[in-house]
Design an enzyme around this catalytic site. Structure first.
Site, short mmCIF file in Angstrom:
data_model
loop_
_atom_site.label_atom_id
_atom_site.label_comp_id
_atom_site.label_asym_id
_atom_site.label_seq_id
_atom_site.Cartn_x
_atom_site.Cartn_y
_atom_site.Cartn_z
N GLU A 33 -1.82 -6.57 7.67
CA GLU A 33 -0.50 -6.32 8.23
C GLU A 33 -0.31 -7.14 9.50
O GLU A 33 -1.29 -7.60 10.12
CB GLU A 33 -0.37 -4.81 8.53
CG GLU A 33 0.93 -4.37 9.22
CD GLU A 33 2.17 -4.69 8.40
OE1 GLU A 33 2.50 -5.89 8.31
OE2 GLU A 33 2.81 -3.77 7.88
N HIS B 248 0.82 -1.21 0.00
CA HIS B 248 0.00 0.00 0.00
C HIS B 248 0.86 1.27 0.00
O HIS B 248 2.04 1.24 0.38
CB HIS B 248 -0.94 0.02 1.21
CG HIS B 248 -0.23 0.09 2.53
ND1 HIS B 248 0.29 1.26 3.03
CD2 HIS B 248 0.07 -0.86 3.44
CE1 HIS B 248 0.84 1.04 4.21
NE2 HIS B 248 0.74 -0.26 4.47
N ARG C 203 -6.12 1.16 3.91
CA ARG C 203 -4.97 1.65 3.16
C ARG C 203 -4.60 0.70 2.02
O ARG C 203 -4.13 1.15 0.97
CB ARG C 203 -3.78 1.88 4.10
CG ARG C 203 -3.32 0.67 4.91
CD ARG C 203 -2.38 1.12 6.02
NE ARG C 203 -1.78 0.04 6.79
CZ ARG C 203 -2.35 -0.52 7.87
NH1 ARG C 203 -3.56 -0.14 8.26
NH2 ARG C 203 -1.71 -1.47 8.54
N HIS D 155 0.46 -5.51 2.62
CA HIS D 155 1.23 -4.73 3.59
C HIS D 155 2.68 -5.22 3.66
O HIS D 155 3.00 -6.31 3.21
CB HIS D 155 0.57 -4.83 4.96
CG HIS D 155 -0.87 -4.44 4.95
ND1 HIS D 155 -1.31 -3.19 5.30
CD2 HIS D 155 -1.98 -5.13 4.56
CE1 HIS D 155 -2.63 -3.13 5.15
NE2 HIS D 155 -3.05 -4.29 4.71
#
Length: 249
Positions: A88, A10, A61, A183
């Protein structure tokens, strides 16, 4: 048969910009992150890349990065799967804390262990934060025993890899062209598998914000071989250099 996979971290988030631990906290992209995501789509458009399916996490995100990139690419219609397994790494009680401040409080060595050690996990979140996470609609299908309260990179690897084998790899084996927008640590875990990296080697792996990373793979019965890997912007730069040299001639 060559199978193509693109990995996309991202763009910069609002907490990345402030130097805060983010993890599973749902934070939006910064203005720079939006530009980075759009630029990723522009680079892929220049290379005339077409996808069959997209995967992303359930965090804003990552989702916005994918959507902005696909908008620039002209492929907003792409079937997309959102998976918590691509989230993440969960940073436990560190989430929302400033990295520099934590170095002053806990020492650089301890913070480095929390951030980069393969097996060390930060302190787990408390009961109130656990209840908030359990109440989040995105995780309604997770059993309480599946919910992470803090994770090491090894823990992240353990949830990413089964998802890769069960959901993503089969599509690649059938010849589908896949993009995964995720992520730093979930992609680091996947790259560990793809590139057969050791526990030590993966801790030093850096993945650029919103730069399409191309993997070309060959699959055998129970294994894979990476035949090529490169960032698209590097390939674009090489083309410009060759074009410039032709003009010089």
């Amino acid at each position: 048969m060559k199978h193509q996979l693109i990995l996309l971290r991202h763009g910069e988030s609002l907490w990345n910009k402030k130097g805060l631990f983010t993890g599973w906290t749902d934070v939006d992209l910064s203005a720079l992150g939006i530009k980075q995501a759009k630029h990723a789509g522009q680079i892929m458009r220049e290379h005339q890349i077409i996808f069959d399916h997209a995967y992303t996490s359930v965090l804003t995100r990552s989702i916005k990065t994918l959507w902005l990139a696909l908008s620039e690419l002209g492929q907003c219609y792409l079937p997309t799967t959102h998976a918590w397994q691509l989230n993440e790494r969960h940073y436990g009680q560190l989430q929302g804390l400033n990295k520099k401040n934590m170095i002053r409080l806990a020492g650089a060595e301890q913070v480095q262990l929390w951030r980069r050690s393969y097996r060390t996990k930060p302190p787990a979140i408390g009961n109130e934060s656990r209840e908030q996470l359990l109440a989040d609609h995105r995780y309604q299908n997770l059993k309480k025993s599946q919910m992470p309260w803090s994770e090491s990179l090894a823990d992240t690897y353990k949830r990413v890899l089964p998802y890769w084998h069960q959901e993503i790899e089969p599509k690649l084996r059938k010849g589908q062209r896949i993009i995964i927008a995720a992520h730093g640590n979930s992609l680091r875990a996947l790259i560990k598998h793809l590139d057969h990296l050791s526990d030590e080697a993966v801790t030093s792996l850096e993945i650029a914000y919103s730069e399409p990373l191309v993997y070309e793979l060959n699959f055998e019965a129970n294994s894979h071989k990476v035949t090529n890997r490169y960032y698209l912007h590097e390939r674009a730069a090489q083309k410009k250099i060759r074009k410039h040299h032709r003009h010089d001639d």
